[in-house]
Design an enzyme around this catalytic site. Structure first.
Site, PDB file in Angstrom:
ATOM      1  N   HIS A 320       0.829  -1.143  -0.049  1.00 35.66           N
ATOM      2  CA  HIS A 320       0.086  -0.151   0.032  1.00 35.66           C
ATOM      3  C   HIS A 320       1.055   1.275   0.197  1.00 35.66           C
ATOM      4  O   HIS A 320       1.743   1.410   0.726  1.00 35.66           O
ATOM      5  CB  HIS A 320      -1.170  -0.091   1.310  1.00 35.66           C
ATOM      6  N   ALA A 321       0.647   2.281  -1.094  1.00 37.84           N
ATOM      7  CA  ALA A 321       1.496   3.477  -1.119  1.00 37.84           C
ATOM      8  C   ALA A 321       1.624   4.179   0.260  1.00 37.84           C
ATOM      9  O   ALA A 321       0.640   4.260   0.970  1.00 37.84           O
ATOM     10  CB  ALA A 321       1.187   4.091  -2.252  1.00 37.84           C
ATOM     11  N   HIS A 350      -0.221  12.094  -5.354  1.00 37.17           N
ATOM     12  CA  HIS A 350      -0.798  12.091  -4.095  1.00 37.17           C
ATOM     13  C   HIS A 350       0.516  11.822  -3.152  1.00 37.17           C
ATOM     14  O   HIS A 350       0.641  12.592  -2.085  1.00 37.17           O
ATOM     15  CB  HIS A 350      -1.671  10.868  -3.759  1.00 37.17           C
ATOM     16  N   GLU A 351       1.369  10.751  -3.476  1.00 36.26           N
ATOM     17  CA  GLU A 351       2.556  10.615  -2.462  1.00 36.26           C
ATOM     18  C   GLU A 351       3.526  11.532  -2.553  1.00 36.26           C
ATOM     19  O   GLU A 351       3.961  12.024  -1.384  1.00 36.26           O
ATOM     20  CB  GLU A 351       3.022   9.009  -2.744  1.00 36.26           C
ATOM     21  N   HIS A 354       2.697  14.527  -0.221  1.00 36.23           N
ATOM     22  CA  HIS A 354       2.922  14.239   1.241  1.00 36.23           C
ATOM     23  C   HIS A 354       4.604  14.826   1.604  1.00 36.23           C
ATOM     24  O   HIS A 354       4.719  15.445   2.271  1.00 36.23           O
ATOM     25  CB  HIS A 354       2.810  12.957   1.687  1.00 36.23           C
ATOM     26  N   GLU A 378      -3.343  14.630   3.099  1.00 38.72           N
ATOM     27  CA  GLU A 378      -3.920  13.891   2.097  1.00 38.72           C
ATOM     28  C   GLU A 378      -4.351  14.702   0.740  1.00 38.72           C
ATOM     29  O   GLU A 378      -4.564  14.219  -0.371  1.00 38.72           O
ATOM     30  CB  GLU A 378      -5.193  13.168   2.714  1.00 38.72           C
ATOM     31  N   HIS A 480      -6.800   0.501   5.289  1.00 45.73           N
ATOM     32  CA  HIS A 480      -6.771   1.113   6.451  1.00 45.73           C
ATOM     33  C   HIS A 480      -7.374   0.612   7.712  1.00 45.73           C
ATOM     34  O   HIS A 480      -7.045   1.178   8.813  1.00 45.73           O
ATOM     35  CB  HIS A 480      -7.454   2.611   6.172  1.00 45.73           C
ATOM     36  N   TYR A 490      -9.471  11.650   4.515  1.00 46.17           N
ATOM     37  CA  TYR A 490      -9.527  11.460   3.072  1.00 46.17           C
ATOM     38  C   TYR A 490     -10.862  11.816   2.487  1.00 46.17           C
ATOM     39  O   TYR A 490     -10.923  12.645   1.468  1.00 46.17           O
ATOM     40  CB  TYR A 490      -9.528   9.818   2.355  1.00 46.17           C
TER      41      TYR A 490
HETATM   42  C1  LIG Z   1      -2.571   6.340  -1.468  1.00 47.34           C
HETATM   43  C2  LIG Z   1      -2.734   6.407  -0.286  1.00 47.34           C
HETATM   44  C3  LIG Z   1      -1.752   6.426   0.850  1.00 47.34           C
HETATM   45 SE1  LIG Z   1      -1.866   7.665   2.029  1.00 47.34          SE
HETATM   46  C4  LIG Z   1      -4.285   6.050   0.114  1.00 47.34           C
HETATM   47  O1  LIG Z   1      -4.426   5.214   1.028  1.00 47.34           O
HETATM   48  N1  LIG Z   1      -5.264   6.667  -0.279  1.00 47.34           N
HETATM   49  C5  LIG Z   1      -5.419   7.774  -1.430  1.00 47.34           C
HETATM   50  C6  LIG Z   1      -6.847   8.033  -1.673  1.00 47.34           C
HETATM   51  C7  LIG Z   1      -7.637   7.079  -0.779  1.00 47.34           C
HETATM   52  C8  LIG Z   1      -6.730   6.219  -0.066  1.00 47.34           C
HETATM   53  C9  LIG Z   1      -7.027   4.957  -0.489  1.00 47.34           C
HETATM   54  O2  LIG Z   1      -6.185   4.257  -1.159  1.00 47.34           O
HETATM   55  O3  LIG Z   1      -8.077   4.317   0.161  1.00 47.34           O
HETATM   56 ZN   LIG Z   2      -2.041   9.926   1.449  1.00 51.10          ZN
END
Ligand SMILES: C=C(C[SeH])C(=O)N1CCC[C@H]1C(=O)O
Ligand SMILES: [Zn+2]
Length: 597
Positions: A320-321, A350-351, A354, A378, A480, A490
């Protein structure tokens, strides 16, 4: 006398902050070692180091309590003391702290290493979420293959986490109480520093819901056209496995066969990226170049040396990024199992957003090196990605060709943005409404799965592909929930990024309200130093001031509001209302016939 006491406090807190920064550096390095190489040995090392650090945190916390900081004049100094007066999970006794860490790392390792068998070849059982399962959800048009993949993933990544999750809730709530919160829901919401955070979330949903319901109705019709009304009903929820994403949180992968004007040129850039031999490194370099064009900071040398931007083949990692600040002012990294797709180009930005935030606030005391609120962190990268996703920018970098916008291509573009941004909101809202109920105890463990799906049906208008029972635990099939990452951040981000985008587009001279030659949907702030300086000034603040001050510095507004998002999508909303009337589509959804409670 008072000044002398305050000066003593200032000297003390500055020393404490430096020591705390070193502890954060040590903790981040240990967590990186574990998540970049998931082994029992690295898990034990990480837990041992965090236990050791918690003891040092506790000593510092006892010392801090001796200062009468509430009466100090200097607001910034008071804010530092206030943040250091909260000990956190280290307030738990050692054995419970260890149990809590083990339950979370156990869920996270289960998620990261989960594999399933292929639908087409049940002897092939090494399919991982990234890239294999993600690719099936992006490409498969076979409802049975999608159903199999959905069910198998939820079995291994969700149900298997239930025991750990239930223990985590119990222990995390104990830690909340030791920090003078009612429960974890109360603790998480405190990070937003407003007394009515949950009401604000509900108000934002009221504002956006009409737009979402129109988009939901239109997509349900196009899916029914595609799969038939025995698979997609005319008036019920949409089956969650048909929306191009394991969690139905963004629907961009079904754009090609649901967009309003199919005979208009393809706007999906994945093929163009592949044709032009894009690599993960090129994607990161493109993003770095965009930030530099705004007069923001280039990624430092260590970033390029230490980051992991492709999935290793020799070990298990958390794919997971994620973006990492090592709190030493030099070491910043991203860990991501990047593939060459339009979706991952957005995630790269997105990354990188950060890391840009880390770079901008690196001179702050370590306690202020965080987002003005979690949603701000975010929103940075996504705000830049709104410009990158504009037709103007994609033409600039050669990822789409051909003529300028006409009415129909603009609706297609807004639709593409809407199935990414609008549909995400009810998903994000659901995830933490669910967990607020879990932490408050209004949702007992025996009702976890039933309540999760009740919320998803009520807010998102989706239903599971097959019946569910309390042997399942579908919430944990989302990263998450298994990794203990709060999610309202988010939801906040997807609202405020449009407020940020509108402000930056004005500063860049790319947007003028009511001027149809400078619309929000086609704004690209690329190379605007005016926009970049304003953004940089807001990011430099970190969490040194309450977030309304940071929001006001950039946008002139002091509250999160849906007006930016609604203005951006206004033409799409009007088009959807007319189209749904033309086809006589039912707006909203009747109760699901799938059994899950
Ligand atoms: C890219 C990330 C790392 Se902070 C992420 O978890 N995001 C980015 C958007 C929503 C959420 C997800 O993937 O559920
Ligand atoms: Zn993020």
């Amino acid at each position: 006398e008072l000044e002398a006491l305050e000066q003593e406090g200032r000297d003390y807190i500055q020393l404490l902050d430096k020591a705390a920064g070193l502890r954060k550096n040590r903790a981040s390095l240990a967590e990186w070692e574990y998540t970049a190489n998931i082994t029992k040995e690295n898990e034990d090392k990480w837990i041992q180091i965090r236990l050791d650090i918690s003891k040092q945190d506790k000593v510092a916390w006892e010392e801090t309590k001796m200062y009468k900081w509430q009466g100090f004049q200097d607001n910034t100094l008071k804010r530092m003391f206030k943040k250091y007066s909260e000990l956190g999970v280290a307030a738990l006794p050692d054995d419970k702290y260890q149990q809590l860490m083990r339950s979370v790392s156990g869920m996270e390792a289960n998620y990261a290493t989960s594999k399933i068998c292929s639908y087409k070849d049940n002897t092939k059982c090494d399919l991982a979420l990234e890239p294999d399962i993600t690719e099936i959800f992006a490409k498969s048009l076979d409802p049975e293959e999608l159903k199999h993949t959905w069910v198998e993933w939820h079995k291994t990544a969700g149900a298997k986490a239930r025991a750990n999750f239930t223990q985590y809730v119990q222990l995390y709530n104990e830690a909340a109480k030791l920090n003078d919160y009612k429960d974890v829901a109360d603790w998480w919401q405190a990070d937003y520093e407003v007394p009515n955070f949950e009401e604000q979330l509900a108000k934002l949903w009221d504002d956006v819901k009409p737009l979402y319901q129109q988009l939901h109705a239109y997509v349900r019709k196009r899916l029914r056209d595609m799969y038939g009304d025995h698979v997609v009903s005319a008036r019920g929820p949409i089956p969650a496995h048909l929306l191009g994403n394991m969690w139905a949180q963004t629907w961009n992968n079904i754009e090609s066969f649901t967009r309003p004007y199919p005979d208009k040129k393809e706007v999906d850039i994945t093929q163009a990226m592949k044709d032009q031999k894009y690599t993960p490194l090129k994607m990161f370099q493109m993003s770095d170049e965009f930030f530099r064009s705004l007069n923001l900071t280039a990624m430092p040398q260590k970033f390029w040396q230490n980051s992991i931007i492709e999935k290793p083949t020799d070990r298990d990692i958390v794919c997971h990024a994620s973006a990492w600040d090592f709190y030493d002012g030099e070491d910043f990294r991203i860990k991501m199992c990047t593939v060459v797709t339009g979706e991952h180009l957005r995630t790269v930005h997105h990354e990188m957003g950060h890391v840009q935030y880390y770079l901008q606030y690196k001179k702050q005391p370590s306690v202020f090196r965080e987002g003005a609120n979690p949603g701000f962190h975010e929103a940075v990268g996504d705000t830049i990605a709104l410009s990158v996703s504009s037709p103007k920018h994609l033409r600039r970098v050669g990822l789409i060709s051909g003529d300028a916008e006409d009415e129909q291509t603009e609706i297609n573009q807004l639709y593409k943005m809407g199935i990414d941004k609008i549909v995400f909101l009810p998903f994000a809202y659901t995830l933490d409404l669910f967990r607020y109920g879990v932490f408050r105890g209004t949702t007992p463990p025996e009702d976890y799965n039933c309540h999760y799906w009740r919320l998803r049906e009520a807010l998102q208008g989706v239903e599971p592909p097959v019946n569910r029972t309390e042997d399942d635990f579908d919430a944990a099939a989302k990263y998450h929930v298994s990794a203990n990452v709060e999610y309202a951040r988010y939801y906040v981000s997807f609202i405020i990024q449009f407020q940020f985008h509108r402000a930056l587009c004005s500063l860049a001279g790319e947007y003028v309200q009511e001027d149809i030659t400078r619309k929000l949907v086609d704004c690209d702030i690329y190379q605007s130093v005016a926009a970049g300086n304003a953004l940089g000034n807001m990011l430099k603040m970190g969490s040194s001031k309450p977030w309304p001050d940071a929001m006001e510095a950039l946008t002139g507004q002091r509250a999160m509001k849906a007006d930016g998002l609604l203005e951006y999508f206004r033409p799409l909303y009007d088009w959807l209302v007319a189209e749904n009337q033309r086809t006589g589509e039912h707006i909203g959804w009747e109760p699901s016939k799938i059994h899950y409670c």
